[in-house]
Design a protein around this motif. Sequence first.
Motif, PDB file in Angstrom:
ATOM      1  N   ARG A   1       6.251  -1.490 -13.813  1.00 56.83           N
ATOM      2  CA  ARG A   1       5.556  -0.761 -12.737  1.00 56.83           C
ATOM      3  C   ARG A   1       6.485   0.102 -11.887  1.00 56.83           C
ATOM      4  O   ARG A   1       6.336   0.173 -10.682  1.00 56.83           O
ATOM      5  CB  ARG A   1       4.805  -1.732 -11.823  1.00 56.83           C
ATOM      6  CG  ARG A   1       3.992  -2.788 -12.523  1.00 56.83           C
ATOM      7  CD  ARG A   1       2.801  -2.234 -13.276  1.00 56.83           C
ATOM      8  NE  ARG A   1       2.139  -3.320 -13.994  1.00 56.83           N
ATOM      9  CZ  ARG A   1       1.712  -3.249 -15.251  1.00 56.83           C
ATOM     10  NH1 ARG A   1       1.851  -2.133 -15.937  1.00 56.83           N
ATOM     11  NH2 ARG A   1       1.132  -4.280 -15.814  1.00 56.83           N
TER      12      ARG A   1
ATOM     13  N   PRO B   1       4.182   4.078 -11.288  1.00 56.09           N
ATOM     14  CA  PRO B   1       3.146   4.270 -10.265  1.00 56.09           C
ATOM     15  C   PRO B   1       3.734   4.233  -8.849  1.00 56.09           C
ATOM     16  O   PRO B   1       3.332   5.029  -7.992  1.00 56.09           O
ATOM     17  CB  PRO B   1       2.187   3.092 -10.481  1.00 56.09           C
ATOM     18  CG  PRO B   1       2.490   2.548 -11.818  1.00 56.09           C
ATOM     19  CD  PRO B   1       3.911   2.907 -12.137  1.00 56.09           C
ATOM     20  N   ALA B   2       4.704   3.340  -8.635  1.00 57.17           N
ATOM     21  CA  ALA B   2       5.320   3.265  -7.309  1.00 57.17           C
ATOM     22  C   ALA B   2       6.051   4.565  -6.997  1.00 57.17           C
ATOM     23  O   ALA B   2       5.892   5.149  -5.922  1.00 57.17           O
ATOM     24  CB  ALA B   2       6.283   2.084  -7.248  1.00 57.17           C
TER      25      ALA B   2
ATOM     26  N   THR C   1       5.560   7.509  -8.244  1.00 56.70           N
ATOM     27  CA  THR C   1       4.593   8.598  -8.057  1.00 56.70           C
ATOM     28  C   THR C   1       4.005   8.545  -6.649  1.00 56.70           C
ATOM     29  O   THR C   1       3.864   9.575  -5.984  1.00 56.70           O
ATOM     30  CB  THR C   1       3.462   8.479  -9.112  1.00 56.70           C
ATOM     31  OG1 THR C   1       4.057   8.362 -10.408  1.00 56.70           O
ATOM     32  CG2 THR C   1       2.553   9.693  -9.084  1.00 56.70           C
ATOM     33  N   GLY C   2       3.680   7.335  -6.188  1.00 52.60           N
ATOM     34  CA  GLY C   2       3.135   7.173  -4.837  1.00 52.60           C
ATOM     35  C   GLY C   2       4.139   7.569  -3.774  1.00 52.60           C
ATOM     36  O   GLY C   2       3.804   8.268  -2.808  1.00 52.60           O
TER      37      GLY C   2
ATOM     38  N   ILE D   1      -0.210  -0.305  -7.441  1.00 49.33           N
ATOM     39  CA  ILE D   1       1.244  -0.093  -7.328  1.00 49.33           C
ATOM     40  C   ILE D   1       1.520   1.266  -6.674  1.00 49.33           C
ATOM     41  O   ILE D   1       2.426   1.416  -5.853  1.00 49.33           O
ATOM     42  CB  ILE D   1       1.938  -0.195  -8.705  1.00 49.33           C
ATOM     43  CG1 ILE D   1       1.619  -1.537  -9.385  1.00 49.33           C
ATOM     44  CG2 ILE D   1       3.439  -0.005  -8.567  1.00 49.33           C
ATOM     45  CD1 ILE D   1       2.191  -2.770  -8.724  1.00 49.33           C
ATOM     46  N   MET D   2       0.714   2.266  -7.025  1.00 56.16           N
ATOM     47  CA  MET D   2       0.864   3.580  -6.384  1.00 56.16           C
ATOM     48  C   MET D   2       0.619   3.453  -4.883  1.00 56.16           C
ATOM     49  O   MET D   2       1.323   4.046  -4.059  1.00 56.16           O
ATOM     50  CB  MET D   2      -0.112   4.581  -7.004  1.00 56.16           C
ATOM     51  CG  MET D   2       0.171   6.022  -6.626  1.00 56.16           C
ATOM     52  SD  MET D   2      -1.034   7.170  -7.347  1.00 56.16           S
ATOM     53  CE  MET D   2      -0.424   7.327  -9.020  1.00 56.16           C
TER      54      MET D   2
ATOM     55  N   PHE E   1       3.051   4.502  -1.756  1.00 55.57           N
ATOM     56  CA  PHE E   1       2.646   5.296  -0.585  1.00 55.57           C
ATOM     57  C   PHE E   1       3.004   4.569   0.710  1.00 55.57           C
ATOM     58  O   PHE E   1       3.551   5.155   1.642  1.00 55.57           O
ATOM     59  CB  PHE E   1       1.125   5.523  -0.610  1.00 55.57           C
ATOM     60  CG  PHE E   1       0.690   6.823  -1.196  1.00 55.57           C
ATOM     61  CD1 PHE E   1       0.335   6.917  -2.528  1.00 55.57           C
ATOM     62  CD2 PHE E   1       0.606   7.979  -0.414  1.00 55.57           C
ATOM     63  CE1 PHE E   1      -0.092   8.121  -3.080  1.00 55.57           C
ATOM     64  CE2 PHE E   1       0.187   9.183  -0.948  1.00 55.57           C
ATOM     65  CZ  PHE E   1      -0.163   9.255  -2.289  1.00 55.57           C
TER      66      PHE E   1
END
Lengths: 283, 561
Positions: free
Chosen positions: A71, A74-75, A77-78, B246-247, B251
């Motif tokens: 993972r 996704p982290a 990208t956020g 997870i995104m 953030f």
Amino acid sequence: MTGRNLITPAQNTWCPGCGNFSLQFALKSVLGELEQSGQSLDDVVLVTGIGCHAKMADYLDVNSFYSLHGRTIPAATGIKLANPELKVICCAGDGDCYAEGLDHLIFAAKRNADITVIIHNNRVYGLTTGQYTPTSPLGFRGRSTPGGTTELPINPLELLLASGATFVARGYTRKMEQLRSLVKEGVLHRGFSFIDVLQICATYNNMTAYYDERVYNLEHHDTSGFEEAFRKAREWDYNGDARIALGLFYQRVMPTYEDRIFAHPPDNTDREKRINEILQEKM
Amino acid sequence: MCQGKIPLNDISVLIGGKAGDGINSAGLTIAQMFNHLGYRVYLYFDYPSLIKGGHNFAIVRASDHKIGAHLETVDFLLALNNDTLAFHTGMMHPATEIIYDAGNATKGIGTPVAVSEILTAENAPSIMGNSAIIGAFAKTAGIQWNVIEEVFGRHLPKETQKNLSVARNAYDVAQTKRVVPGIGPGNLPVITGNEAMGLGLIYGGMDAFISYPMTPTSNLLHFLAEQAPHLPVTVVHPENEIGVIIMALGFAYAGKKTVVGTSGGGFCLMTEGLSFAGQSEIPVVIVVGQRTGPSTGLPTYTGQSELHFVLHAGQGEFPRLVVAPGDAEESYGWAARAVQLAWKYQVPAIILGDKTLLEGTYSFDVKELEGYRPVPEIPGGELVTGQGYGRYRLTGSGISPVAFPGTPGTVVKVSSYTHDEAGLSTEDAGIAMKMAEKRMKKGFSLLEEIDSLEAVRTYGDRSSPVALLVWGSNKGVACEVAGALGLRVIQPVVLSPLPLRQMKEALSGVTRLVSVEDNMEGQLGILLAQHGIVVDDYLLKYNGRPFSVGELREKVMEVLK
């Protein structure tokens, strides 16, 4: 912050001879060079998965997000969407990113998220003591496949080219100068950068002799040609006996995910005013 | 709601047809007509999981006071197809007025509407058939033409004139049978639970909403995606729910208050991220819209079977906020609070909704929100950045002052591993214990704050020894039944950390506690039993359909016999 040590007081627990040391050195020197050319290291975030590679988060003294297995992306990208000023670098493993988190990898390439993904590809699970990964060769005898694996490896370069990555490279931990330059170029590339790094696992999969015999540098290679990059990527399939090209296979400048997604008003927009407008419309 | 009054003016309309006939939007149009006549409205929308065909229906109820449930009979039945007549005969009473599309439904009694002839004459597409039915209904109910004009003008912005012409054709032919009187000017916003939730999240300071579509929270994603261009809110629809959670943590790590939306199945995929949020102390709000399970279950129907799932999801022990609002105003207020409390205490917060609430439509009274002041934001203590900054600094409250990456001279390290104050992994036994206690301390601090809010609400006759215990959307139906029977209603809105002191106060004098839930196990009852509170009777429904007022009243009377 300038001229800082970049190494935390955490005790290093990689095995002697581990390929991770080379990647740590490469990252540390690239960060130092970036800082010298004006990049504040306050704005660098390292995201790691779970596995031996991931200890990088404990060892490098920069902002870090020590995520879950598979993972990183996704982290990352956020984080990049939340604050586009940040330089976001993922260190991920081959089991981590090609097995557990493959969907995220393909999507990051498809989106052209402006992050850099470095795969510590030692082609074995180290921390769980020696099982096959998606890039282990056919017949690999690991602890979960004592009779040898019965599946072919994936070719990550081929996959990433097909998925739309705009920077696709392969490095090798025993070619330090090239590795440093690939990492640096990857971090500076605007868009999704993917670097598959062949790395030996000193304890479970020491392929030093195999790689040393086969690797060569891409020269006179046109990095803007997709077909040529694809052909070169398919030269070695991570399984059979072939020459292994190292270097930058493909690079293209495209609008990034962040460029395309940012269209909303500034942070000081009056929320209550807008809420009242919406409620008025519903009357 | 919950005044215990018997409504003087109470009108119910059922409109039914095929998926693709625009039943929900026709229901909303009718709800707006009642709204413009001064009524409080509630709409229940029932639809199967398909795109075209099947049988959809909406029950629109209007009353002179706040409502949040449907009745078992309707006063007007509007049929765009035969199924509507066939399936809902049980909901008719002797005075029910039937209005039907003469081309698609055959009845013989009631008011036929020559829908296809009208559409041909007006050269209108078939989707406008429901405007003809609405026109006929309005005339039958004695609703003035200007109300239709006003409502169509405001709420059918596309081809308003053509819709009006279609409606007028039917309006002119129909006869007035039962007059629905205008009762005042009180025109309130009419919004869904999802919209109320979304507005509350915006009010609470949400910077990003991340979601993979899943009924019944897809419409929250759609609503916020539409609003995002006008607000400082980023809306993202990623590859799957693992990517979503997870995104969201990425953030939040970078300083953005982030919310995700899903249902039980998607939440299954998020549980590794939930546990990560607990360990890394990264705040995130998760809206979980419940539907009928297990597994894919009845995707478009309601349920309340995820209470224990959300209370216990994720490996390891860490505090979490769980709130279950019961109507549109509570959805707004508690959504805002969930964002603020998650952020302040650096814990995951779960807002439990259910299909009835989220896809139900309500009159929304902002006056009810006066008690929802923003939660003061003073986390942990003074933030000291620079060299030596510890993301997990130990403090009395358990809350560590938070800095974000990009802060000059400051290294911010978060981790899914057990870590020290600086965020570096550790296997030290002493630090492991201290950090576990630090996280739990935040839970106690959170409970203190919860105790200062109205976390358990009571309604009805507060001196009654018989209490109906409810959570989520059953608030509406229970309040009406309690009003009619002179009972007390107890509604815990916060379910974790459990506001036990308030719960005990609410139970003072209760000798018989009846739990009303949309599940088979009586999950709220089980939760309270863990705290020594015993439920005497359970009224449980688990077929995906919400209780009607009459149905629950009968069941309550039966257990009290």
